[in-house]
Each structure stands twice: as structure tokens, then as C-alpha cells.
Write a protein that holds these residues in place. Structure first.
Motif, PDB file in Angstrom:
ATOM      1  N   ALA A  53       0.836  -1.211   0.000  1.00  0.00           N
ATOM      2  CA  ALA A  53       0.000   0.000   0.000  1.00  0.00           C
ATOM      3  C   ALA A  53       0.868   1.258   0.000  1.00  0.00           C
ATOM      4  CB  ALA A  53      -0.939  -0.002   1.198  1.00  0.00           C
ATOM      5  N   ARG A  54       1.926   1.263   0.818  1.00  0.00           N
ATOM      6  CA  ARG A  54       2.825   2.419   0.845  1.00  0.00           C
ATOM      7  C   ARG A  54       3.515   2.605  -0.507  1.00  0.00           C
ATOM      8  NH1 ARG A  54       3.296   0.814   6.254  1.00  0.00           N
ATOM      9  NH2 ARG A  54       4.958  -0.652   5.862  1.00  0.00           N
ATOM     10  N   ALA A  55       3.960   1.495  -1.114  1.00  0.00           N
ATOM     11  CA  ALA A  55       4.627   1.569  -2.417  1.00  0.00           C
ATOM     12  C   ALA A  55       3.668   2.070  -3.491  1.00  0.00           C
ATOM     13  CB  ALA A  55       5.200   0.201  -2.799  1.00  0.00           C
ATOM     14  N   LEU A  56       2.443   1.568  -3.478  1.00  0.00           N
ATOM     15  CA  LEU A  56       1.445   1.981  -4.464  1.00  0.00           C
ATOM     16  C   LEU A  56       1.105   3.461  -4.304  1.00  0.00           C
ATOM     17  CD1 LEU A  56      -0.503   1.066  -6.720  1.00  0.00           C
ATOM     18  CD2 LEU A  56      -2.158   0.520  -4.918  1.00  0.00           C
ATOM     19  N   ALA A  57       0.888   3.895  -3.078  1.00  0.00           N
ATOM     20  CA  ALA A  57       0.571   5.303  -2.820  1.00  0.00           C
ATOM     21  C   ALA A  57       1.712   6.211  -3.274  1.00  0.00           C
ATOM     22  CB  ALA A  57       0.273   5.518  -1.336  1.00  0.00           C
ATOM     23  N   ALA A  58       2.940   5.797  -3.010  1.00  0.00           N
ATOM     24  CA  ALA A  58       4.094   6.606  -3.421  1.00  0.00           C
ATOM     25  C   ALA A  58       4.238   6.628  -4.939  1.00  0.00           C
ATOM     26  CB  ALA A  58       5.369   6.061  -2.772  1.00  0.00           C
ATOM     27  N   GLU A  59       4.100   5.480  -5.574  1.00  0.00           N
ATOM     28  CA  GLU A  59       4.277   5.382  -7.024  1.00  0.00           C
ATOM     29  C   GLU A  59       3.231   6.195  -7.780  1.00  0.00           C
ATOM     30  OE1 GLU A  59       5.905   4.611 -10.602  1.00  0.00           O
ATOM     31  OE2 GLU A  59       6.811   4.003  -8.699  1.00  0.00           O
ATOM     32  N   LEU A  60       1.999   6.168  -7.297  1.00  0.00           N
ATOM     33  CA  LEU A  60       0.916   6.875  -7.987  1.00  0.00           C
ATOM     34  C   LEU A  60       0.631   8.260  -7.408  1.00  0.00           C
ATOM     35  CD1 LEU A  60      -1.638   3.958  -8.505  1.00  0.00           C
ATOM     36  CD2 LEU A  60       0.016   4.891 -10.140  1.00  0.00           C
ATOM     37  N   ALA A  61       1.340   8.616  -6.342  1.00  0.00           N
ATOM     38  CA  ALA A  61       1.117   9.899  -5.654  1.00  0.00           C
ATOM     39  C   ALA A  61      -0.357  10.037  -5.275  1.00  0.00           C
ATOM     40  CB  ALA A  61       1.597  11.075  -6.504  1.00  0.00           C
ATOM     41  N   ILE A  62      -0.880   9.004  -4.595  1.00  0.00           N
ATOM     42  CA  ILE A  62      -2.274   9.007  -4.161  1.00  0.00           C
ATOM     43  C   ILE A  62      -2.342   8.880  -2.642  1.00  0.00           C
ATOM     44  CG2 ILE A  62      -3.121   8.091  -6.355  1.00  0.00           C
ATOM     45  CD1 ILE A  62      -3.427   5.332  -5.007  1.00  0.00           C
ATOM     46  N   GLU A  63      -3.511   9.127  -2.124  1.00  0.00           N
ATOM     47  CA  GLU A  63      -3.747   9.060  -0.681  1.00  0.00           C
ATOM     48  C   GLU A  63      -3.726   7.605  -0.199  1.00  0.00           C
ATOM     49  OE1 GLU A  63      -4.510  10.865   2.976  1.00  0.00           O
ATOM     50  OE2 GLU A  63      -4.167  11.855   1.048  1.00  0.00           O
ATOM     51  N   ARG A  64      -3.154   7.381   0.976  1.00  0.00           N
ATOM     52  CA  ARG A  64      -3.213   6.064   1.627  1.00  0.00           C
ATOM     53  C   ARG A  64      -4.020   6.238   2.899  1.00  0.00           C
ATOM     54  NH1 ARG A  64      -0.471   3.029   5.599  1.00  0.00           N
ATOM     55  NH2 ARG A  64       0.929   4.759   6.010  1.00  0.00           N
ATOM     56  N   ILE A  65      -5.061   5.438   3.032  1.00  0.00           N
ATOM     57  CA  ILE A  65      -5.920   5.471   4.208  1.00  0.00           C
ATOM     58  C   ILE A  65      -5.705   4.154   4.946  1.00  0.00           C
ATOM     59  CG2 ILE A  65      -8.309   5.584   5.041  1.00  0.00           C
ATOM     60  CD1 ILE A  65      -8.892   7.132   2.332  1.00  0.00           C
ATOM     61  N   SER A  66      -5.128   4.235   6.138  1.00  0.00           N
ATOM     62  CA  SER A  66      -4.757   3.042   6.898  1.00  0.00           C
ATOM     63  C   SER A  66      -5.654   2.885   8.119  1.00  0.00           C
ATOM     64  CB  SER A  66      -3.301   3.154   7.347  1.00  0.00           C
ATOM     65  OG  SER A  66      -3.005   2.192   8.336  1.00  0.00           O
ATOM     66  N   LEU A  67      -6.343   1.754   8.192  1.00  0.00           N
ATOM     67  CA  LEU A  67      -7.183   1.505   9.361  1.00  0.00           C
ATOM     68  C   LEU A  67      -6.343   1.300  10.618  1.00  0.00           C
ATOM     69  CD1 LEU A  67      -9.194   1.019   6.924  1.00  0.00           C
ATOM     70  CD2 LEU A  67     -10.556  -0.144   8.652  1.00  0.00           C
ATOM     71  N   ASP A  68      -5.132   0.744  10.487  1.00  0.00           N
ATOM     72  CA  ASP A  68      -4.239   0.629  11.649  1.00  0.00           C
ATOM     73  C   ASP A  68      -3.904   2.023  12.198  1.00  0.00           C
ATOM     74  OD1 ASP A  68      -4.152  -2.141  11.634  1.00  0.00           O
ATOM     75  OD2 ASP A  68      -2.210  -2.253  10.617  1.00  0.00           O
ATOM     76  N   GLU A  69      -3.636   2.966  11.299  1.00  0.00           N
ATOM     77  CA  GLU A  69      -3.317   4.330  11.741  1.00  0.00           C
ATOM     78  C   GLU A  69      -4.526   5.013  12.370  1.00  0.00           C
ATOM     79  OE1 GLU A  69      -1.384   6.372   8.485  1.00  0.00           O
ATOM     80  OE2 GLU A  69       0.242   4.889   8.449  1.00  0.00           O
ATOM     81  N   ILE A  70      -5.697   4.766  11.821  1.00  0.00           N
ATOM     82  CA  ILE A  70      -6.913   5.319  12.434  1.00  0.00           C
ATOM     83  C   ILE A  70      -7.088   4.739  13.834  1.00  0.00           C
ATOM     84  CG2 ILE A  70      -9.441   5.403  12.294  1.00  0.00           C
ATOM     85  CD1 ILE A  70      -9.058   5.463   9.178  1.00  0.00           C
ATOM     86  N   ASN A  71      -6.896   3.429  13.988  1.00  0.00           N
ATOM     87  CA  ASN A  71      -6.971   2.828  15.325  1.00  0.00           C
ATOM     88  C   ASN A  71      -5.960   3.463  16.266  1.00  0.00           C
ATOM     89  OD1 ASN A  71      -9.107   1.057  14.945  1.00  0.00           O
ATOM     90  ND2 ASN A  71      -7.786  -0.596  14.217  1.00  0.00           N
TER      91      ASN A  71
END
Length: 169
Positions: free
Chosen positions: A19-37
């Protein structure tokens, strides 16, 4: 085209790394449920109530809706361990006119167990209690052929896949 990429797979399968690699490669938002928790002072690996998970999911879907309304694609980093959760995310994408893909990280269980044991010995991420992990494995609802699925195996090449999709920067 706006796209929502829903990461799916068992804990320790490699979803967050991808997910981090995809977000960085496409310059898109990453929404992490672990981070929300974490923001909420909760830790899923220690066990959470259904109500706590539902609230975290609602927060994530609100953030996804806000991101899509701002004309930004997103990757949602969760296990998406139940079909209804993937359907909920897909509904938000559809309501906002976005394409939706489930990226299923298909890691063999013996690899997952080895990663978990290594993390228990030398923590890199939060620990998941044995009973929570085993319940997660028993109740996980694997994606079905009717879902817009991309199966990601250990030899998956993100850059090549994105090029094939016409999505590389």
C-alpha cells in the motif's frame, strides 16, 4: 480515472508494504485503518469490539469519500477480511464515480506465520495476540471471482503491473 485500491489479505501478508509503495508510485492518498486505530488509542492486535471496528471503518470510509470528492485516488490499507467490508468500500467508490479494485495479497500461511514469529522476536510492527490472529485466520472471507480482483503473489512486480494498467508516473 479515479480509482480506489482496497488492500486485502491476512495479517502479515505484506499489504501495508505494498500500500505504501502503491501510494508513493501513484502519488495518491493512503488510508490506513491501523493508523486510524492508533489515532483512536486502539490496537486491533490486542482485540477490539465489533463496535470499535465499525467506528474505525466508518472513519476510513468518510476519509475515502473526502479524498475522492477532492478528485484524488486512494489506496485503503486494511485486511478487508469480510465481504461486506469490501462491498462497503466499493459502494463509496461507486457513489463517487471511482473505479474499484481489490488487491488481494495472496501470501502462503507458512510465510505469514514465519513473519509473525520474526516480528514477535524483533518487533517491527505491533504484535497480534495469538487468539486474535487465529480468529482472524478462521473467519477471513477470501475474495470471490465476482469481485474486481487483482491477485498479488510473492513474485508480483508493482511497476510492471502499473505500466500494464497505464498508471505509471
Amino acid at each position: 480515472m479515479l480509482t480506489v485500491y482496497a488492500m486485502c489479505g491476512l495479517a502479515f501478508s505484506g499489504k501495508s508494504t505494498l500500500a505504501r509503495a502503491l501510494a508513493a508510485e501513484l502519488a495518491i492518498e493512503r488510508i490506513s485503518l491501523d493508523e486510524i486505530n492508533h489515532e483512536r488509542g486502539l490496537h486491533g492486535g490486542q482485540g477490539m469490539t465489533v463496535a470499535q471496528w465499525e467506528e474505525t471503518s466508518a472513519i476510513a470510509m468518510d476519509r475515502l469519500r473526502t479524498t475522492l470528492k477532492a478528485a484524488q485516488s486512494a489506496v485503503v490499507d486494511d485486511t478487508f477480511s469480510h465481504t461486506f467490508l469490501r462491498a462497503r468500500c466499493r459502494a463509496v467508490a461507486t457513489d463517487c464515480g471511482a473505479d474499484f479494485k481489490v488487491l488481494f495479497v495472496d501470501t502462503p500461511i507458512e510465510v505469514i506465520r514465519a513473519r509473525r514469529a520474526k516480528n514477535n522476536a524483533t518487533p517491527i510492527r505491533h504484535h497480534i495476540n495469538d487468539d486474535v490472529f487465529e480468529h482472524h485466520c478462521r473467519t477471513f472471507e477470501f475474495p470471490t471471482p465476482d469481485e474486481p480482483l487483482v491477485r498479488i503473489a510473492s513474485d508480483f512486480d508493482l511497476t510492471s503491473w502499473l505500466r500494464a494498467q497505464g498508471r505509471c508516473r
